[in-house]
Design an enzyme around this catalytic site. Structure first.
Site, PDB file in Angstrom:
ATOM      1  N   GLN A  22      14.089   4.902   4.518  1.00 37.64           N
ATOM      2  CA  GLN A  22      13.833   3.486   4.789  1.00 37.64           C
ATOM      3  C   GLN A  22      13.278   2.793   3.550  1.00 37.64           C
ATOM      4  OE1 GLN A  22      11.653   5.005   8.676  1.00 37.64           O
ATOM      5  NE2 GLN A  22      11.480   2.797   8.577  1.00 37.64           N
TER       6      GLN A  22
ATOM      7  N   PHE B 178      12.343   5.095  12.446  1.00 41.53           N
ATOM      8  CA  PHE B 178      11.137   4.875  13.250  1.00 41.53           C
ATOM      9  C   PHE B 178       9.852   4.982  12.445  1.00 41.53           C
ATOM     10  CE2 PHE B 178      14.353   6.943  16.058  1.00 41.53           C
ATOM     11  CZ  PHE B 178      14.726   5.804  16.745  1.00 41.53           C
TER      12      PHE B 178
ATOM     13  N   GLU C 277       9.861   6.134   6.077  1.00 38.65           N
ATOM     14  CA  GLU C 277       9.345   5.047   5.235  1.00 38.65           C
ATOM     15  C   GLU C 277       8.878   5.606   3.895  1.00 38.65           C
ATOM     16  OE1 GLU C 277       6.721   2.200   7.146  1.00 38.65           O
ATOM     17  OE2 GLU C 277       5.810   1.641   5.238  1.00 38.65           O
TER      18      GLU C 277
ATOM     19  N   ARG D 224      -3.969  -1.404  10.051  1.00 40.13           N
ATOM     20  CA  ARG D 224      -3.301  -2.110  11.157  1.00 40.13           C
ATOM     21  C   ARG D 224      -3.994  -1.812  12.493  1.00 40.13           C
ATOM     22  NH1 ARG D 224       1.254  -5.312  12.065  1.00 40.13           N
ATOM     23  NH2 ARG D 224       2.148  -5.188   9.980  1.00 40.13           N
TER      24      ARG D 224
ATOM     25  N   THR E 137       0.805  -5.613   6.036  1.00 35.28           N
ATOM     26  CA  THR E 137      -0.603  -5.992   5.871  1.00 35.28           C
ATOM     27  C   THR E 137      -0.972  -6.041   4.393  1.00 35.28           C
ATOM     28  OG1 THR E 137      -1.278  -3.697   6.136  1.00 35.28           O
ATOM     29  CG2 THR E 137      -1.222  -5.057   8.118  1.00 35.28           C
TER      30      THR E 137
ATOM     31  N   GLU F  93       8.970  -3.554  16.256  1.00 33.19           N
ATOM     32  CA  GLU F  93       7.843  -2.761  16.751  1.00 33.19           C
ATOM     33  C   GLU F  93       7.184  -3.275  18.035  1.00 33.19           C
ATOM     34  OE1 GLU F  93       6.186  -3.096  12.714  1.00 33.19           O
ATOM     35  OE2 GLU F  93       5.660  -0.999  12.931  1.00 33.19           O
TER      36      GLU F  93
HETATM   37  N1  LUZ Z   1       4.349  -0.274   6.475  1.00 37.04           N
HETATM   38  C1  LUZ Z   1       3.476  -0.751   5.572  1.00 37.04           C
HETATM   39  C2  LUZ Z   1       4.383  -0.742   7.726  1.00 37.04           C
HETATM   40  O1  LUZ Z   1       3.455  -0.274   4.453  1.00 37.04           O
HETATM   41  N2  LUZ Z   1       2.654  -1.755   5.920  1.00 37.04           N
HETATM   42  C3  LUZ Z   1       2.628  -2.290   7.155  1.00 37.04           C
HETATM   43  O2  LUZ Z   1       1.859  -3.214   7.415  1.00 37.04           O
HETATM   44  C4  LUZ Z   1       3.518  -1.761   8.109  1.00 37.04           C
HETATM   45  N3  LUZ Z   1       3.531  -2.204   9.369  1.00 37.04           N
HETATM   46  C5  LUZ Z   1       4.361  -1.668  10.228  1.00 37.04           C
HETATM   47  C6  LUZ Z   1       5.231  -0.662   9.842  1.00 37.04           C
HETATM   48  N4  LUZ Z   1       5.234  -0.202   8.600  1.00 37.04           N
END
Ligand code: LUZ
Ligand code: MOS
Length: 766
Positions: free
Chosen positions: A204, A235, A239, A317, A447, A720
């Protein structure tokens, strides 16, 4: 239902452009790429111990095994032995010390996958054990923190508690969650000329993969190209953690000058990769006699695993969503990211938000039960409205919290259903029903303000067809279809003229990961910017072509180019050919950075989110009180999609999120034993929702709303937020158990597995 959706929103029900290829098996995933001659296979040898010192490692027998080309260790890394994103605290290959079971120690590269697998058992390793920590509270007590503790505060909770009619305190826990993307992690690295590599990765986040591989090999990022066609799900699991597999393939391809594939089997993927962060938390809630929350405190112990990965951002978060959608004047939230000897946990749909919201809901439920009120009464009385300022300083505007709640209560007949459940429970001794409401409020934007930017590259070819590249990664969520819609609408042409290209670092650089629900907003607005530039140039050509005045407006719609008052039109293809002959640039690079957002980590105040997404779910369930098994009867939702650009895709995201959320809250149980070994290491021991566990009724109603100007075409982010409706299933089940046994001992511990339900049904609170 779909017909209703279509008529009630402005969006077009454009089918997902991948649909036909998906159902005919022609979509290309990483392992479907044609194989280059001479491709080698890489297998990871991972630590059999969760914590210890590597005393001896001998791979001489494995190295001599048939088909083995070479075995790599940390010593073979020319650059930085690190795959950590936020902090450089995670080696690609462990050296002297191992910190979790499943941590990579060696990389075996062989002529075939079978040869690599056959050699794995020939490796000998001796690890002197060190104490293993799996619990975040224990890690905290021992001072094992991954990042500094964070606190969000507003008002004065201590003073407020003194004036409360009700003060309740307790603990809440949520478990991990395995991503279980249908396609496992993986990468395929090709050595190119001039000391370069191309990496096909199931990621991702292309930038993190590119940077990690480059720095591992002591190269500039320009020598590493990363390409992604699509993922079979991410999901959040891909990432940051995709960098591991890409680095392995990249390291071997670099040394051996041959193409290398590194794709784990399912059990290897489950064992080596991190999951949703489990949390253990304490709360204290204070209310006045009317049930208004005056004060809320929570302390979160996040189970981060052995390295930071994304946990510090996830922790943040949790703080942002710690009060969910309630207007609470006095708030103190404290969060610790705790280091344990588990695989580093990572992003998972919701990114710490669901974990924070669960604690808030547990506290409210606790208070309601103590006060003898239905929980939904307390929820409703505390819904925030415009003008409320969150503990982090952002003031609410365009709140749809109450609108969603009231519409859900009305439309789905809360009062009648409440009476029905009571009547059912009276009439049935061995089956009990329960229900709950679950309002959500989710902030949209990374964020980390810096990450809220995106780019797009658009070419119009000689025949009027269009190539579109963005930084967005298609992972089944339909992003490519949405990007295509945006471009078609902006250019005024048929969607069939546009092709979405793979995501590639040489076409769109420095991408933020496709994450945070923000991909369509960020990349879509970059597409709009590129289209606007092209249109501006084409309109000048069109005026000349149509014989319109120099400042006359030009319309391009449904492929026809016209100007009001001019008695002629021309078509798109003619316009493009004319632009070509006039040597006008028909390529553009779009850029977007979300305006108005900022956050100061020193004061923990700011305006981090472009906007919030709202909704309310009503969940009903039935528990079999002899067996502890249960069914989710219905999840009925009013959700704030804004002006959905594609109601079919958005509905799909909503349904998928709800089912995934229910899975996390009910049946999915990640189990590590005391030695740090993953016991739920396959689909035989880790249960995800199947068709039988999907709610029998899943009704999603689109709230009528303006949307938000910072959402792409006023179509709000949808990836989300719906997951958090699943939290309602926990409380519905809890209420059903209490209907059977009002004295049941039922802590706020998720998941609510059938085993937990069965034990609780026949338990007694001390
Ligand atoms: N990834 C990230 C995320 O690096 N910062 C975020 O605020 C975030 N929020 C949701 C999903 N991935
Ligand atoms: Mo932990 S096992 O809650 O100290």
């Amino acid at each position: 239902m779909i017909t209703e959706v279509q008529t009630k929103t402005t969006g077009a029900a454009v089918p997902n452009i991948d649909a036909a290829a998906h159902v005919t098996g022609r979509s290309l995933y990483l392992d479907d790429l044609p194989m280059l001659d001479g491709t080698l296979y890489a297998k990871i040898f991972d630590s059999p111990a969760a914590h210890g010192i590597v005393r001896r490692i001998d791979f001489s027998r494995a190295a001599a095994a048939p088909g083995i080309v070479r075995i790599f260790s940390a010593a073979d890394i020319p650059g930085a032995n690190n795959i950590g994103g936020i902090f450089p605290d995670e080696p690609l290959l462990a050296d002297k010390k191992v910190l979790f079971m499943g941590q990579p120690l060696l990389l075996l590269v062989a002529e075939s996958e079978e040869a690599a697998e056959a050699a794995l058992p020939l490796i000998e390793v001796e690890i002197e054990p060190l104490p293993v920590i799996t619990c975040p509270r224990e890690a905290f007590r021992k001072g094992e923190l991954l990042s500094p503790t964070r606190s969000f505060r507003t008002g004065d909770t201590e003073a407020a508690f003194a004036s409360c009619a009700w003060v309740l305190e307790g603990s809440a826990e949520t478990g991990g969650q395995e991503h279980l993307y249908l396609e496992t992690h993986g990468a395929y690295a090709w050595p190119l000329e001039n000391d370069s590599l191309r990496i096909y990765s199931s990621t991702q986040g292309l930038r993190h993969v590119q940077e990690t591989v480059a720095h591992l090999l002591a190269l500039g990022m320009h020598r590493v190209e990363v390409d992604v066609t699509r993922l079979g799900g991410g999901f959040g699991g891909k990432e940051d953690q995709a960098a591991l597999w890409a680095s392995m393939a990249g390291l071997a391809a670099w040394h051996l000058r041959r193409p290398v594939k590194c794709i784990p089997h399912r059990m290897e993927d489950m064992r080596m990769s991190g999951k949703r962060n489990p949390y253990k938390s304490d709360y204290r809630i204070g209310l006045d006699a009317d049930g208004r929350i005056l004060a809320f405190e929570a302390t979160y112990y996040q189970n981060g695993g052995a390295a930071a990965d994304l946990s510090p951002a996830i922790l943040e978060r949790t703080l942002f969503h710690g009060t969910n959608t309630y207007a609470i004047p006095n708030v103190t939230l404290t969060a610790h990211s705790c280091r344990t000897n588990l695989p580093p946990n990572t992003a998972f749909r919701g990114f710490g938000g669901p974990q924070g919201m669960f604690v808030m809901e547990a506290a409210l439920d606790h208070a309601a039960k103590a006060m003898g009120l239905p929980t939904f009464e307390l929820q409703r009385r505390n819904l925030m409205t415009d003008g409320y300022t969150f503990s982090y300083g952002q003031t609410v505007t365009q709140s749809a919290a109450t609108a969603c709640w009231e519409e859900a209560a009305d439309r789905f007949g809360l009062t009648e259903k409440q009476a029905k459940v009571a009547a059912f429970n009276k009439a049935n001794a061995w089956k009990k029903k329960g229900f709950s409401l679950m309002p959500i409020c989710f902030g949209i934007s990374f964020t980390n303000t810096m990450m809220n930017q995106a780019r797009a590259l658009l070419h119009v070819y000689w025949d009027g067809s269009v190539s579109l590249s963005t930084g967005a990664v298609e992972m089944g969520q339909g992003i490519n279809t949405k990007m295509l819609q945006v471009a078609a609408l902006m250019l005024g042409i048929h969607p069939g003229r546009i092709k979405l290209e793979s995501t590639n670092t040489t076409r769109v650089a420095n991408t933020s990961p496709s994450a945070a629900s923000a991909t369509a907003d960020l990349n879509g607005k970059a597409v709009e910017d590129a289209c606007r530039q092209i249109r501006g140039r084409l309109e000048m050509v069109a005026r000349e072509l149509l014989g319109a005045a120099e400042d006359a407006p030009v319309e391009i719609r449904e492929e026809q180019v016209s100007s009001p008052g001019v008695d002629t039109t021309t078509d798109w293809a003619t316009l493009i050919r004319t632009a070509f002959s006039k040597r006008i640039n028909r390529s553009a690079k779009g850029h977007y950075a979300t305006p108005d957002i900022h956050f100061d980590k020193k004061t923990e105040k700011g305006h981090p989110f472009a906007y919030h997404v709202y909704g309310t779910a009503l969940t009903h369930c039935t528990v079999d009180c002899l067996r502890g098994t249960y069914e989710i009867d219905s999840v009925e939702v009013v959700h704030d999609f804004g002006q959905s650009i594609n109601p079919l895709i958005d509905l799909g995201q909503c349904e998928g999120g709800i089912v995934q959320g229910i899975g996390w809250m009910t049946m999915e149980e990640v189990v590590y034993d005391e030695s740090g070994r993953l016991r739920s290491n396959a689909l035989s021991t880790y249960k995800i929702p199947d068709i039988y566990s999907v709610p029998k009724v899943l009704d999603v109603h689109f709230l009528e709303t303006e949307g938000h100007r910072l959402a792409i075409r006023r179509s709000k982010a949808v990836g989300e937020p719906p997951l958090m409706y699943g939290i309602g299933a926990f409380f519905a089940l809890r209420n059903a158990v209490l209907a059977f046994n009002p004295n049941a001992d039922l802590p706020y511990t998720a998941p609510m597995t059938p085993e937990r339900v069965l034990m609780a049904l026949y338990s007694n609170k001390a």
